[in-house]
Scaffold this motif. Sequence first.
Motif, PDB file in Angstrom:
ATOM      1  N   ASN A 162       2.534   1.613  -3.357  1.00  0.00           N
ATOM      2  CA  ASN A 162       1.344   2.231  -4.487  1.00  0.00           C
ATOM      3  C   ASN A 162       1.074   3.453  -4.185  1.00  0.00           C
ATOM      4  O   ASN A 162       0.948   4.332  -4.869  1.00  0.00           O
ATOM      5  CB  ASN A 162       0.393   1.478  -4.403  1.00  0.00           C
ATOM      6  CG  ASN A 162      -0.980   1.652  -5.172  1.00  0.00           C
ATOM      7  OD1 ASN A 162      -0.508   2.051  -6.126  1.00  0.00           O
ATOM      8  ND2 ASN A 162      -2.104   1.358  -5.003  1.00  0.00           N
ATOM      9  N   ALA A 163       1.041   4.008  -2.947  1.00  0.00           N
ATOM     10  CA  ALA A 163       0.432   5.514  -2.717  1.00  0.00           C
ATOM     11  C   ALA A 163       1.946   6.267  -3.102  1.00  0.00           C
ATOM     12  O   ALA A 163       1.831   7.275  -3.783  1.00  0.00           O
ATOM     13  CB  ALA A 163       0.285   5.548  -1.068  1.00  0.00           C
ATOM     14  N   LYS A 193       0.884  -1.154  -0.137  1.00  0.00           N
ATOM     15  CA  LYS A 193       0.130  -0.041   0.158  1.00  0.00           C
ATOM     16  C   LYS A 193       0.884   1.178   0.026  1.00  0.00           C
ATOM     17  O   LYS A 193       0.610   2.461  -0.681  1.00  0.00           O
ATOM     18  CB  LYS A 193      -0.985   0.111   1.134  1.00  0.00           C
ATOM     19  CG  LYS A 193      -1.841  -1.123   1.040  1.00  0.00           C
ATOM     20  CD  LYS A 193      -2.665  -1.180   2.555  1.00  0.00           C
ATOM     21  CE  LYS A 193      -3.691  -2.357   2.316  1.00  0.00           C
ATOM     22  NZ  LYS A 193      -4.779  -2.244   3.650  1.00  0.00           N
ATOM     23  N   GLU A 218       2.448  15.064 -13.101  1.00  0.00           N
ATOM     24  CA  GLU A 218       1.559  15.548 -14.118  1.00  0.00           C
ATOM     25  C   GLU A 218       1.357  16.954 -13.577  1.00  0.00           C
ATOM     26  O   GLU A 218       1.277  17.896 -14.250  1.00  0.00           O
ATOM     27  CB  GLU A 218       0.215  14.741 -13.753  1.00  0.00           C
ATOM     28  CG  GLU A 218       0.214  13.345 -14.345  1.00  0.00           C
ATOM     29  CD  GLU A 218      -1.007  12.579 -13.728  1.00  0.00           C
ATOM     30  OE1 GLU A 218      -1.867  13.309 -13.370  1.00  0.00           O
ATOM     31  OE2 GLU A 218      -1.098  11.302 -14.313  1.00  0.00           O
ATOM     32  N   GLU A 270       4.183   5.527  -5.333  1.00  0.00           N
ATOM     33  CA  GLU A 270       4.169   5.991  -6.982  1.00  0.00           C
ATOM     34  C   GLU A 270       3.016   6.735  -7.423  1.00  0.00           C
ATOM     35  O   GLU A 270       3.258   7.375  -8.278  1.00  0.00           O
ATOM     36  CB  GLU A 270       3.868   4.188  -7.485  1.00  0.00           C
ATOM     37  CG  GLU A 270       4.962   3.435  -7.388  1.00  0.00           C
ATOM     38  CD  GLU A 270       6.250   4.086  -8.101  1.00  0.00           C
ATOM     39  OE1 GLU A 270       6.208   4.495  -9.164  1.00  0.00           O
ATOM     40  OE2 GLU A 270       7.321   3.744  -7.467  1.00  0.00           O
ATOM     41  N   GLU A 271       1.868   6.610  -6.641  1.00  0.00           N
ATOM     42  CA  GLU A 271       0.705   7.689  -7.150  1.00  0.00           C
ATOM     43  C   GLU A 271       1.053   8.924  -6.906  1.00  0.00           C
ATOM     44  O   GLU A 271       0.761   9.801  -7.587  1.00  0.00           O
ATOM     45  CB  GLU A 271      -0.709   7.041  -6.493  1.00  0.00           C
ATOM     46  CG  GLU A 271      -1.034   6.069  -7.064  1.00  0.00           C
ATOM     47  CD  GLU A 271      -2.342   5.392  -6.258  1.00  0.00           C
ATOM     48  OE1 GLU A 271      -2.915   6.072  -5.278  1.00  0.00           O
ATOM     49  OE2 GLU A 271      -3.171   4.570  -6.687  1.00  0.00           O
ATOM     50  N   THR A 272       1.612   9.229  -6.009  1.00  0.00           N
ATOM     51  CA  THR A 272       1.960  10.495  -5.471  1.00  0.00           C
ATOM     52  C   THR A 272       3.280  11.182  -6.455  1.00  0.00           C
ATOM     53  O   THR A 272       3.105  12.230  -6.704  1.00  0.00           O
ATOM     54  CB  THR A 272       2.758  10.394  -4.092  1.00  0.00           C
ATOM     55  OG1 THR A 272       1.897   9.985  -3.093  1.00  0.00           O
ATOM     56  CG2 THR A 272       3.223  11.822  -3.558  1.00  0.00           C
ATOM     57  N   LYS A 273       4.150  10.155  -6.995  1.00  0.00           N
ATOM     58  CA  LYS A 273       5.020  10.652  -7.821  1.00  0.00           C
ATOM     59  C   LYS A 273       4.268  10.809  -9.236  1.00  0.00           C
ATOM     60  O   LYS A 273       4.849  12.022  -9.787  1.00  0.00           O
ATOM     61  CB  LYS A 273       6.290   9.443  -8.011  1.00  0.00           C
ATOM     62  CG  LYS A 273       7.259   9.437  -6.818  1.00  0.00           C
ATOM     63  CD  LYS A 273       8.551   8.709  -7.371  1.00  0.00           C
ATOM     64  CE  LYS A 273       8.099   7.245  -7.773  1.00  0.00           C
ATOM     65  NZ  LYS A 273       9.626   6.322  -7.875  1.00  0.00           N
ATOM     66  N   ASP A 274       3.630  10.242  -9.495  1.00  0.00           N
ATOM     67  CA  ASP A 274       2.770  10.387 -11.059  1.00  0.00           C
ATOM     68  C   ASP A 274       2.153  11.772 -10.834  1.00  0.00           C
ATOM     69  O   ASP A 274       1.852  12.566 -11.771  1.00  0.00           O
ATOM     70  CB  ASP A 274       1.867   9.197 -11.196  1.00  0.00           C
ATOM     71  CG  ASP A 274       2.629   8.056 -11.564  1.00  0.00           C
ATOM     72  OD1 ASP A 274       3.675   8.073 -11.776  1.00  0.00           O
ATOM     73  OD2 ASP A 274       1.996   6.778 -11.324  1.00  0.00           O
ATOM     74  N   PHE A 275       1.253  12.034  -9.693  1.00  0.00           N
ATOM     75  CA  PHE A 275       0.521  13.016  -9.713  1.00  0.00           C
ATOM     76  C   PHE A 275       1.598  14.237  -9.779  1.00  0.00           C
ATOM     77  O   PHE A 275       1.102  15.255 -10.309  1.00  0.00           O
ATOM     78  CB  PHE A 275      -0.332  13.088  -8.258  1.00  0.00           C
ATOM     79  CG  PHE A 275      -0.978  14.186  -7.795  1.00  0.00           C
ATOM     80  CD1 PHE A 275      -2.433  14.336  -8.634  1.00  0.00           C
ATOM     81  CD2 PHE A 275      -0.587  15.031  -7.022  1.00  0.00           C
ATOM     82  CE1 PHE A 275      -2.986  15.413  -8.363  1.00  0.00           C
ATOM     83  CE2 PHE A 275      -1.503  16.106  -6.729  1.00  0.00           C
ATOM     84  CZ  PHE A 275      -2.801  16.312  -7.459  1.00  0.00           C
TER      85      PHE A 275
END
Length: 143
Positions: free
Chosen positions: A82-83, A79, A93, A85-90
């Motif tokens: 995943n969080a 978890k 962007e 990776e999502e933070t880096k992607d966000f």
Amino acid sequence: MKMMKTVLITSTVLMSTPLWAQTGTATPSSTASANQSAPYGDNPNIFKVLGHKAQQKVQNTAEKVDTAAQKGIAKVKPKVENAWEETKDFATEKSAIAKEKSQHAAATVNQKLNDTKDHIIGSPNDQPAPIISHPLSESSTNN
């Protein structure tokens, strides 16, 4: 806290007991050593027994805590990754959008600055205003 103090005092007493013990050279029988069920001997001191049992309890507790911590880490780790990776992607962007908007804003500001400058000073590409000369006796509104 009381358990910790108890373990500390017990272990201190257990460590110091061999200093007071009588060191006799009695030969133990072979059957007594074969039937030795406890690691602290046939006729142990009560403090040795308590110390050994406390040590076993502490080791068992440490193993249980370690096992629980490993299970918790195993559950949380995916978890967290995943969080992350999502933070880096966000963040990637949002930084791209911010870069685009800042470039657009800079271009808009430059355009407005040039337009204002052209209105005040005049554009260098424009033809100069024609100079019309009339004699002073003529009216300029007749033309």
